[in-house]
Write a protein that holds these residues in place. Structure first.
Motif, PDB file in Angstrom:
ATOM      1  N   TRP A   1       0.796  -1.220   0.000  1.00 30.46           N
ATOM      2  CA  TRP A   1       0.000   0.000   0.000  1.00 30.46           C
ATOM      3  C   TRP A   1       0.832   1.275   0.000  1.00 30.46           C
ATOM      4  N   ASP A   2       2.141   1.142  -0.136  1.00 31.09           N
ATOM      5  CA  ASP A   2       3.019   2.311  -0.207  1.00 31.09           C
ATOM      6  C   ASP A   2       3.187   2.703  -1.678  1.00 31.09           C
TER       7      ASP A   2
ATOM      8  N   LEU B   1      -5.393  -4.097  -3.594  1.00 33.81           N
ATOM      9  CA  LEU B   1      -5.387  -2.851  -4.364  1.00 33.81           C
ATOM     10  C   LEU B   1      -6.571  -2.746  -5.329  1.00 33.81           C
ATOM     11  N   LEU B   2      -7.054  -3.873  -5.823  1.00 38.60           N
ATOM     12  CA  LEU B   2      -8.235  -3.846  -6.685  1.00 38.60           C
ATOM     13  C   LEU B   2      -9.502  -4.166  -5.904  1.00 38.60           C
ATOM     14  N   CYS B   3      -9.392  -5.002  -4.881  1.00 39.17           N
ATOM     15  CA  CYS B   3     -10.576  -5.367  -4.100  1.00 39.17           C
ATOM     16  C   CYS B   3     -11.271  -4.146  -3.504  1.00 39.17           C
ATOM     17  N   GLU B   4     -10.502  -3.229  -2.969  1.00 43.13           N
ATOM     18  CA  GLU B   4     -11.122  -2.075  -2.313  1.00 43.13           C
ATOM     19  C   GLU B   4     -11.893  -1.194  -3.291  1.00 43.13           C
ATOM     20  N   PRO B   5     -11.355  -0.866  -4.472  1.00 35.98           N
ATOM     21  CA  PRO B   5     -12.164  -0.116  -5.446  1.00 35.98           C
ATOM     22  C   PRO B   5     -13.408  -0.878  -5.896  1.00 35.98           C
ATOM     23  N   LEU B   6     -13.303  -2.200  -6.040  1.00 34.94           N
ATOM     24  CA  LEU B   6     -14.483  -2.985  -6.423  1.00 34.94           C
ATOM     25  C   LEU B   6     -15.548  -2.893  -5.336  1.00 34.94           C
ATOM     26  N   ALA B   7     -15.126  -2.912  -4.078  1.00 39.72           N
ATOM     27  CA  ALA B   7     -16.078  -2.763  -2.978  1.00 39.72           C
ATOM     28  C   ALA B   7     -16.726  -1.382  -3.010  1.00 39.72           C
TER      29      ALA B   7
ATOM     30  N   HIS C   1      -5.566  -3.369   5.956  1.00 40.04           N
ATOM     31  CA  HIS C   1      -5.882  -2.135   5.241  1.00 40.04           C
ATOM     32  C   HIS C   1      -7.388  -1.962   5.082  1.00 40.04           C
ATOM     33  N   ALA C   2      -8.105  -3.048   4.840  1.00 41.61           N
ATOM     34  CA  ALA C   2      -9.562  -2.965   4.720  1.00 41.61           C
ATOM     35  C   ALA C   2     -10.191  -2.474   6.020  1.00 41.61           C
ATOM     36  N   ALA C   3      -9.637  -2.940   7.143  1.00 41.17           N
ATOM     37  CA  ALA C   3     -10.150  -2.490   8.441  1.00 41.17           C
ATOM     38  C   ALA C   3      -9.943  -0.994   8.615  1.00 41.17           C
ATOM     39  N   LEU C   4      -8.778  -0.502   8.197  1.00 39.18           N
ATOM     40  CA  LEU C   4      -8.510   0.935   8.286  1.00 39.18           C
ATOM     41  C   LEU C   4      -9.421   1.724   7.355  1.00 39.18           C
ATOM     42  N   SER C   5      -9.788   1.107   6.228  1.00 36.64           N
ATOM     43  CA  SER C   5     -10.630   1.779   5.231  1.00 36.64           C
ATOM     44  C   SER C   5     -12.111   1.637   5.533  1.00 36.64           C
ATOM     45  N   GLY C   6     -12.454   0.841   6.540  1.00 35.00           N
ATOM     46  CA  GLY C   6     -13.857   0.639   6.889  1.00 35.00           C
ATOM     47  C   GLY C   6     -14.611  -0.191   5.868  1.00 35.00           C
ATOM     48  N   LEU C   7     -13.907  -1.113   5.203  1.00 35.97           N
ATOM     49  CA  LEU C   7     -14.527  -1.943   4.175  1.00 35.97           C
ATOM     50  C   LEU C   7     -14.598  -3.388   4.645  1.00 35.97           C
ATOM     51  N   ALA C   8     -15.748  -4.023   4.415  1.00 36.01           N
ATOM     52  CA  ALA C   8     -15.926  -5.420   4.791  1.00 36.01           C
ATOM     53  C   ALA C   8     -15.725  -6.294   3.563  1.00 36.01           C
ATOM     54  N   MET C   9     -14.706  -7.150   3.624  1.00 35.50           N
ATOM     55  CA  MET C   9     -14.439  -8.058   2.507  1.00 35.50           C
ATOM     56  C   MET C   9     -14.065  -9.427   3.035  1.00 35.50           C
ATOM     57  N   ASP C  10     -14.222 -10.408   2.187  1.00 32.66           N
ATOM     58  CA  ASP C  10     -13.886 -11.784   2.538  1.00 32.66           C
ATOM     59  C   ASP C  10     -12.547 -12.117   1.896  1.00 32.66           C
ATOM     60  N   TYR C  11     -11.489 -12.169   2.696  1.00 33.85           N
ATOM     61  CA  TYR C  11     -10.155 -12.464   2.181  1.00 33.85           C
ATOM     62  C   TYR C  11      -9.755 -13.885   2.542  1.00 33.85           C
ATOM     63  N   ARG C  12      -9.176 -14.599   1.553  1.00 35.04           N
ATOM     64  CA  ARG C  12      -8.759 -15.986   1.750  1.00 35.04           C
ATOM     65  C   ARG C  12      -7.331 -16.180   1.230  1.00 35.04           C
ATOM     66  N   ALA C  13      -6.567 -17.036   1.917  1.00 38.74           N
ATOM     67  CA  ALA C  13      -5.213 -17.374   1.475  1.00 38.74           C
ATOM     68  C   ALA C  13      -5.170 -18.823   1.016  1.00 38.74           C
TER      69      ALA C  13
END
Length: 245
Positions: free
Chosen positions: A26-27, A78-84, A106-118
């Motif tokens: 994110w830098d 980087l793309l997930c957040e704009p899609l949200a 980063h999503a938590a800081l942005s206030g966005l709820a997403m489902d992330y999987r590894a």
């Protein structure tokens, strides 16, 4: 299907390489600086493709409202957040656990709820999505054909696939691999030029998986315009595709 029989597409060495860069995703001036410059160009194409496919007309603020989106090889989001922010219910999958942890933070800081999987996409037990995106990933997997099959398996019958990747040309070898890595625009070891797919090769892979390419544009660079969408595909290209009708 047992875990032993799940398709394996992750290249462990590639996953480790990108996982080691997780802290800098994110830098905009760090090791992922080029991705930050590339992202707005991708998003321009993606937004147009979404509007054309789903009939949004380009006027809706949230064209993905009520729709699901899956970003495969999502990195740190980087793309997930704009899609949200376009209204989608977004799931991101990445081979590197370090990237997923960075994405969640980063999503938590942005206030966005997403489902992330590894991990492997096939192992996640996910359903089908309205939109499946895959940006600069297919050139890093073990088996591009098997990877495309997995992308299609997660696409709804009326869904939209969006994919970008570098082209295998003399120009991409000079500028994306040798020059970019030497100048620090991308981390050393990021690219293996021999794994790049030409537009023709990518089209065949998609067609073999019952997809048809709807649109394809180059992502070019000029001193005046910077990175931009173009008919010139010598460096990089992005495409939209749907299941063959």
């Amino acid at each position: 299907m047992t875990n032993a029989s799940l398709p394996t597409t992750i290249n462990a060495a590639e996953a480790a390489h990108f996982g080691s860069l997780a802290a800098e995703w994110w830098d905009p001036k760090g090791s992922s600086a080029m991705l930050h410059k590339l992202n707005p160009v991708r998003l321009s194409f993606i937004r147009s493709a979404i509007d054309a496919h789903f009939g949004g007309g380009g006027k809706a603020r949230h064209p993905l409202a009520g729709k699901t989106a899956l970003d495969v090889g999502c990195g740190a989001g980087l793309l997930c957040e704009p899609l949200a922010r376009l209204g989608g219910a977004v799931t991101g999958v990445d081979a590197a656990p370090e990237n997923i942890e960075a994405a969640k933070a980063h999503a938590a800081l942005s206030g966005l709820a997403m489902d992330y999987r590894a991990g492997e996409i096939a192992a996640q037990g996910l359903g089908k999505f309205d939109v499946v995106t895959c940006m600069e990933v297919i050139e890093h997997v073990m088996d591009p054909g098997a990877f495309v099959i997995e992308l299609v398996r997660h696409l709804k019958p009326d869904g939209l696939l969006l994919l970008s990747t570098p082209n295998r040309t003399a120009a991409s070898r000079i500028f994306l691999v040798e020059a970019a890595e030497r100048l620090g625009q991308v981390p050393r070891g990021t690219h293996d030029w021999h794994k790049f797919l030409t537009p023709e090769e990518a089209t065949v892979l998609l067609e073999d998986s019952a997809l048809e390419v709807v649109d394809m544009k180059g992502i070019a660079f000029s001193p005046m315009s910077g990175l931009h969408l173009s008919s010139n595909m010598a460096l990089n290209y992005i495409l939209s595709a749907r299941l063959r009708r």
